[in-house]
Structures are given as C-alpha cells and as structure tokens.
Design a protein around this motif. Structure first.
Motif, PDB file in Angstrom:
ATOM      1  N   LEU A   1       0.831  -1.222   0.000  1.00  0.00           N
ATOM      2  CA  LEU A   1       0.000   0.000   0.000  1.00  0.00           C
ATOM      3  C   LEU A   1       0.859   1.264   0.000  1.00  0.00           C
ATOM      4  N   VAL A   2       1.967   1.236   0.731  1.00  0.00           N
ATOM      5  CA  VAL A   2       2.767   2.467   0.880  1.00  0.00           C
ATOM      6  C   VAL A   2       4.053   2.480   0.037  1.00  0.00           C
ATOM      7  N   THR A   3       4.341   1.373  -0.657  1.00  0.00           N
ATOM      8  CA  THR A   3       5.544   1.362  -1.506  1.00  0.00           C
ATOM      9  C   THR A   3       5.282   0.828  -2.913  1.00  0.00           C
ATOM     10  N   GLY A   4       4.181   0.107  -3.111  1.00  0.00           N
ATOM     11  CA  GLY A   4       3.960  -0.611  -4.361  1.00  0.00           C
ATOM     12  C   GLY A   4       3.144   0.155  -5.388  1.00  0.00           C
ATOM     13  N   GLY A   5       2.722  -0.564  -6.431  1.00  0.00           N
ATOM     14  CA  GLY A   5       1.929   0.038  -7.485  1.00  0.00           C
ATOM     15  C   GLY A   5       1.822  -0.914  -8.661  1.00  0.00           C
ATOM     16  N   MET A   6       1.072  -0.502  -9.686  1.00  0.00           N
ATOM     17  CA  MET A   6       0.880  -1.367 -10.844  1.00  0.00           C
ATOM     18  C   MET A   6       2.142  -1.465 -11.699  1.00  0.00           C
ATOM     19  N   ASP A   7       2.908  -0.385 -11.755  1.00  0.00           N
ATOM     20  CA  ASP A   7       4.102  -0.383 -12.606  1.00  0.00           C
ATOM     21  C   ASP A   7       5.213  -1.265 -12.035  1.00  0.00           C
ATOM     22  N   LYS A   8       6.108  -1.669 -12.926  1.00  0.00           N
ATOM     23  CA  LYS A   8       7.171  -2.612 -12.570  1.00  0.00           C
ATOM     24  C   LYS A   8       8.056  -2.088 -11.431  1.00  0.00           C
ATOM     25  N   LYS A   9       8.435  -0.835 -11.494  1.00  0.00           N
ATOM     26  CA  LYS A   9       9.406  -0.294 -10.538  1.00  0.00           C
ATOM     27  C   LYS A   9       8.885  -0.338  -9.092  1.00  0.00           C
ATOM     28  N   PRO A  10       7.730   0.269  -8.779  1.00  0.00           N
ATOM     29  CA  PRO A  10       7.237   0.177  -7.397  1.00  0.00           C
ATOM     30  C   PRO A  10       6.862  -1.250  -7.008  1.00  0.00           C
ATOM     31  N   ARG A  11       6.399  -2.049  -7.997  1.00  0.00           N
ATOM     32  CA  ARG A  11       6.022  -3.431  -7.702  1.00  0.00           C
ATOM     33  C   ARG A  11       7.251  -4.194  -7.196  1.00  0.00           C
ATOM     34  N   GLU A  12       8.349  -4.049  -7.903  1.00  0.00           N
ATOM     35  CA  GLU A  12       9.564  -4.775  -7.518  1.00  0.00           C
ATOM     36  C   GLU A  12      10.165  -4.235  -6.224  1.00  0.00           C
ATOM     37  N   ALA A  13      10.069  -2.929  -6.032  1.00  0.00           N
ATOM     38  CA  ALA A  13      10.575  -2.338  -4.780  1.00  0.00           C
ATOM     39  C   ALA A  13       9.811  -2.900  -3.584  1.00  0.00           C
ATOM     40  N   ALA A  14       8.499  -2.969  -3.719  1.00  0.00           N
ATOM     41  CA  ALA A  14       7.654  -3.505  -2.634  1.00  0.00           C
ATOM     42  C   ALA A  14       7.950  -4.990  -2.407  1.00  0.00           C
ATOM     43  N   TYR A  15       8.118  -5.737  -3.502  1.00  0.00           N
ATOM     44  CA  TYR A  15       8.355  -7.180  -3.377  1.00  0.00           C
ATOM     45  C   TYR A  15       9.660  -7.469  -2.640  1.00  0.00           C
ATOM     46  N   ALA A  16      10.678  -6.625  -2.863  1.00  0.00           N
ATOM     47  CA  ALA A  16      11.959  -6.832  -2.172  1.00  0.00           C
ATOM     48  C   ALA A  16      11.769  -6.694  -0.657  1.00  0.00           C
TER      49      ALA A  16
ATOM     50  N   ASP B   1      13.713   6.252   4.626  1.00  0.00           N
ATOM     51  CA  ASP B   1      15.003   6.953   4.741  1.00  0.00           C
ATOM     52  C   ASP B   1      15.940   6.646   3.580  1.00  0.00           C
ATOM     53  N   GLY B   2      15.491   5.809   2.651  1.00  0.00           N
ATOM     54  CA  GLY B   2      16.367   5.388   1.552  1.00  0.00           C
ATOM     55  C   GLY B   2      17.460   4.450   2.017  1.00  0.00           C
ATOM     56  N   ALA B   3      17.238   3.791   3.175  1.00  0.00           N
ATOM     57  CA  ALA B   3      18.292   2.962   3.788  1.00  0.00           C
ATOM     58  C   ALA B   3      17.928   1.487   3.854  1.00  0.00           C
ATOM     59  N   PHE B   4      16.863   1.082   3.096  1.00  0.00           N
ATOM     60  CA  PHE B   4      16.471  -0.328   3.162  1.00  0.00           C
ATOM     61  C   PHE B   4      17.392  -1.197   2.321  1.00  0.00           C
ATOM     62  N   LYS B   5      17.880  -2.276   2.918  1.00  0.00           N
ATOM     63  CA  LYS B   5      18.639  -3.289   2.177  1.00  0.00           C
ATOM     64  C   LYS B   5      18.132  -4.657   2.588  1.00  0.00           C
ATOM     65  N   MET B   6      18.055  -5.597   1.645  1.00  0.00           N
ATOM     66  CA  MET B   6      17.642  -6.951   2.006  1.00  0.00           C
ATOM     67  C   MET B   6      18.685  -7.538   2.959  1.00  0.00           C
ATOM     68  N   ALA B   7      18.227  -8.068   4.075  1.00  0.00           N
ATOM     69  CA  ALA B   7      19.142  -8.526   5.131  1.00  0.00           C
ATOM     70  C   ALA B   7      19.006 -10.015   5.416  1.00  0.00           C
ATOM     71  N   TYR B   8      18.001 -10.665   4.822  1.00  0.00           N
ATOM     72  CA  TYR B   8      17.760 -12.081   5.108  1.00  0.00           C
ATOM     73  C   TYR B   8      17.749 -12.888   3.810  1.00  0.00           C
ATOM     74  N   PRO B   9      18.929 -13.199   3.275  1.00  0.00           N
ATOM     75  CA  PRO B   9      18.964 -13.997   2.040  1.00  0.00           C
ATOM     76  C   PRO B   9      18.474 -15.418   2.303  1.00  0.00           C
ATOM     77  N   LEU B  10      18.101 -16.097   1.225  1.00  0.00           N
ATOM     78  CA  LEU B  10      17.741 -17.516   1.325  1.00  0.00           C
ATOM     79  C   LEU B  10      18.901 -18.293   1.936  1.00  0.00           C
ATOM     80  N   SER B  11      18.582 -19.322   2.703  1.00  0.00           N
ATOM     81  CA  SER B  11      19.625 -20.154   3.311  1.00  0.00           C
ATOM     82  C   SER B  11      20.477 -20.810   2.233  1.00  0.00           C
ATOM     83  N   ALA B  12      21.696 -21.171   2.592  1.00  0.00           N
ATOM     84  CA  ALA B  12      22.596 -21.855   1.650  1.00  0.00           C
ATOM     85  C   ALA B  12      21.958 -23.160   1.164  1.00  0.00           C
ATOM     86  N   ALA B  13      21.265 -23.846   2.072  1.00  0.00           N
ATOM     87  CA  ALA B  13      20.613 -25.109   1.701  1.00  0.00           C
ATOM     88  C   ALA B  13      19.556 -24.864   0.620  1.00  0.00           C
ATOM     89  N   ALA B  14      18.739 -23.837   0.811  1.00  0.00           N
ATOM     90  CA  ALA B  14      17.685 -23.544  -0.171  1.00  0.00           C
ATOM     91  C   ALA B  14      18.297 -23.099  -1.498  1.00  0.00           C
TER      92      ALA B  14
END
Lengths: 269, 269
Positions: free
Chosen positions: A123-138, A218-231
């Motif tokens: 609701l607060v980061t996404g949208g129909m277009d590819k760019k906000p959709r992918e940002a929200a999904y991350a 804040d423009g400071a979001f980074k993915m911090a929980y990658p998939l496990s090595a096993a997965a």
C-alpha cells in the motif's frame, strides 16, 4: 428558500477566494462538490510517514484480539497513517484484512501476519508499474525470510496474558509455524496459549514491518535475510534457468521438504 | 472572476431544487461538501449484485496480464460492482491486490488467485462480527478445497495464447500448484506457457468464485467440497479436540505430506 452566492460558498466551507473550485482549501479538496478528481482514490503508493515501531507493535497485539493476525498487522500500520495523513487512508476498508485470519479464513495457508504485512508494505511502496512493484516485493520477501529464519515471537507485549516461548518456523505458512511452536511449547494448536503466541507474533511482525518501512522511507532499506545456503543449493537445480526449472518462489525448502521427522529421501540425482 | 449562484450550483452538478444541500442528488451524496457521514467508508459486507460468471472469467484473464493472478480475480468481481453500484467500490484501491502475485510478491506461498478470491468474497459477505466472518469463511474454504481437488484450469479464454492442459494441485499453494502443472505439462516454471496457464487458472477461479457468490446471494450456497477422507483421517489425530491437537487448517495433507515421489514414512503411531 433562496441562497445567495455568499451563503452557498459559506455552506461549502470555502474561503471567498473568488476563483471558484480552484480556490478550495486542502481539506475541502478531498470531499468537495464537483471535485471528482480529488475524491477519486489515488494510485499506489500512498504517502507514508515514519512510524513508532513499539507503538505499532502494541496496536497490533490489541488488533489481533479484535480482528486476528492479518488485520492486526495491517491496521497497526494504517491507523496511525489515517490519523496523521487522513485521506486516502480514511477510505481504506481495513476490515477486509480480517480475511487473512489463521492463514486465510482459518485454512492455515500463508501466515496471516505476513499476508497483512505484505498488504501494508504494498500500500505504501507498491503500485501497478514494474518499478514500485519490484521495490515492494523486495521488502516483502525480506520480511518473509526474516520470519522463516528468526526465533519468534521476539516482541513481548506490555501486558501479556501468558508468557510465550520462541520457535523458528522455517516456513511462511500458518500450519507449519503453528505446529513447530506447538512442538516446542507442548501447547495444543487450539489452546489459549497458542492464540496468545499468535498475538505476540502479530506484534513482532508489525514491529519488524514498521522498521523496514522506516528504513525504506530513509532510503536505507537493504535486504538482510537472504535464502539459506541449503535452499540456494536446491534452487540451483529447480529454479529459473536451471536444468529442471520446475519450481518458483522465495522460501526455505526445508520447512516442508526433508524434515528430519519425516525420513524423506531426495530422489536419485 | 465572478460566479453567479446559478453557475455555482451548475458547477456542483446540482439540480436547482431550491433546498440547498438537502436537495443533493443521490450520486452527489457520496462526495458532497458537508456530507461527512456519506463519505465515510461503510462497514463490510458491501452490497452485491449477481454477476455474469463468463464475463467475470474473461475479465480475470485480461486482468491477469495487467496485474497478475490475485488482482485478476479480485478486480474481475469488483469492477462490475463498481460500474453497477458505484460508491463504495469507487473507493476500493484494487491495485493493492497486485501484491498477491505469484503466491504473494513472487514468494510462491498461497496461490494468488485464491488470495484474491478470498478478499473479494470477504468484501461482499464478511465483516468484523462473528456471523458474517464465519459465513464468508465457509465460502472461501469451499473455493479453496474445490481448487485443491479439481483438474484446473477448467475455463478456456475466448482468445488464448496457447492451449493449456489441466492438473490437480492437491494444495492451495502457488509453489505446489505450479510444480504439479510443470510435471504434467513438461513446461518449465518460468515459461510463457506456465504464465498462460496461470492466466487460465485466474479466469477459472474468478468464474467459480462468482458462481459461489451468486448462489450465496440467492440463499442457495452450500459447501460442496469437503476435505478428502484421507485428510479427515489425518485430522482425527492432529486437529482440534484430538489426541495430539498439534495442527490447524482446512487443506488436503497429501499435497505436501507423504507424496509418492518423496518416499516419506509416517512416524510410528
């Protein structure tokens, strides 16, 4: 009865700015006669203001006992935005999110707190277009993987009904998350303690979601929980571009496949 | 610039009824100045008018290629209601439902078409109170079990991109549903054919959902897809009130547990 132009404008709450509807005040713009464009619900993403994660967590715990897990997370984020920002949040039928209860309608599929978090994030980061959709999904994927990999609940409400131990779900599913906690705690799946655990979990997910959204703001979001090595090893044969390419997703495989208690054997490679 | 009283009323779309704001037309009432009560979003359930299931299916197929599976189902039901009924559907930010894509944000958890269906069903039948909540959940559970047990997709769009074979998912999960279809069709999980299959599936779920809602509107809805005998046997030891009571849910267990290819063995009883 006759209304003068002045009366009409007064009744409309308009300052007499002499420019007709172009002169509407800000608060008027959302509900004014003839202001069709302004009363139209705006496109996503809706505006966001940074939230107090602890306050969000407490609201989510209370919300859980009103409208369950999914509503608890979603409304704990939307309610302060409704208060701070007003429209369009005043038009959001948050009761719709109740449906996420118990993995959607008590089916025990996707954990409701995650379903509610995903909707709030989108609701607060996404949208129909590819760019906000992918940002929200991350952001959503990172919250889901945090949930799978972390001993939860990690937020203790100020006035809990019971003390609750933590467990690691290894999965984003209500069924797996609940059964793993039942095994760890020795409480039954329909006990009051299990319900309280889901209240704490709702608070934990809401807090973590608010923290992620604050970082994004804040423009400071980074993915911090990658998939496990096993997965990741599983995906090297099963995911996009691999030899088999017969699955998709972003989740730990070990939550369902090859769990020790099942004595499951991988087919010969 | 000066506006006469007549100009102002005209601009406001008002018929000159001479009674001021008491004389607003119905369509005005939802967006009128001073009409605070009318602009408040109403409680669930929202009003429903019976839909044409074939038209819903075609709209869902088109919606899939715009906003993916969850949006496709939800908007195929909400759009005709917005057209027929107007407010409050005019205020529903349907783009929010895009998030259900690929089992939520491409995580491959709950099938997006089911997540969208659940939201649409809850919007027009559910609510915060126990009675509408349970009524909505019964319809949703029946749609989920139909999905698990039925060879799908069972709707062929009028102008498909490819021909698509059917498969039975045995699960409400995107990951399982996709992988079972990949195995049956020999197509890869990121192929254009798999995407088209999910478009047909979106149409199939939307059509079935509209049919269920039409029955409910007629007071003729009955649950038609009970849990399988095998799943009921599992639940006799694992569900509410049983010896173990260590799980919850309403889904076929065999979609994940004891699948033939996994040579899984149930722990000694």
């Amino acid at each position: 009865m006759g209304l003068s132009r002045r009366d009409l404008m007064k009744k409309a709450g308009m300052a007499a700015m002499g420019t007709g509807f172009a002169g509407l005040t800000l608060s008027m713009a959302n509900s004014a006669i003839g202001a069709g464009e302004q009363t139209k619900i705006p496109d996503l993403p809706w505006p966001y203001k940074k939230l107090d994660p602890a306050a969000v967590a407490e609201a989510a715990y209370a919300g859980f006992y009103k409208g369950a897990c999914s509503y608890g997370v979603f409304e704990s984020i939307v309610a302060p935005l409704r208060k701070e920002i007003g429209f369009p949040y005043t038009m959001m039928p948050s009761t719709l999110l109740v449906v996420g209860q118990g993995g959607v309608a008590d089916v025990a599929s996707l954990c409701g707190s995650l379903n509610g978090a995903a909707s709030a994030i989108f609701l607060v980061t996404g949208g129909m277009d590819k760019k906000p959709r992918e940002a929200a999904y991350a952001i959503i994927q990172d919250v889901f993987l945090w949930y799978e990999q972390t001993a939860l609940p990690d937020y203790r409400p100020k006035n809990p009904k019971y003390e609750i131990i933590k467990s690691v779900s290894g999965s984003n599913l209500c069924h797996v998350s609940v059964s793993k906690w039942c095994k760890a705690s020795k409480f039954k799946s329909f006990s009051k303690e299990r319900s309280e655990r889901c209240g704490w979990l709702t608070a934990s997910v809401a807090k973590h979601t608010a923290e992620a959204l604050n970082k994004y703001a804040d423009g400071a979001f980074k993915m911090a929980y990658p998939l496990s090595a096993a997965a990741q090893a599983c995906r090297s044969c099963h995911d996009k571009g691999s030899t088999l390419e017969n699955t998709r997703g972003m989740s730990d495989c070990g939550g369902c496949h090859f769990t020790p208690s099942m004595k499951q054997v991988h087919p010969k490679m």
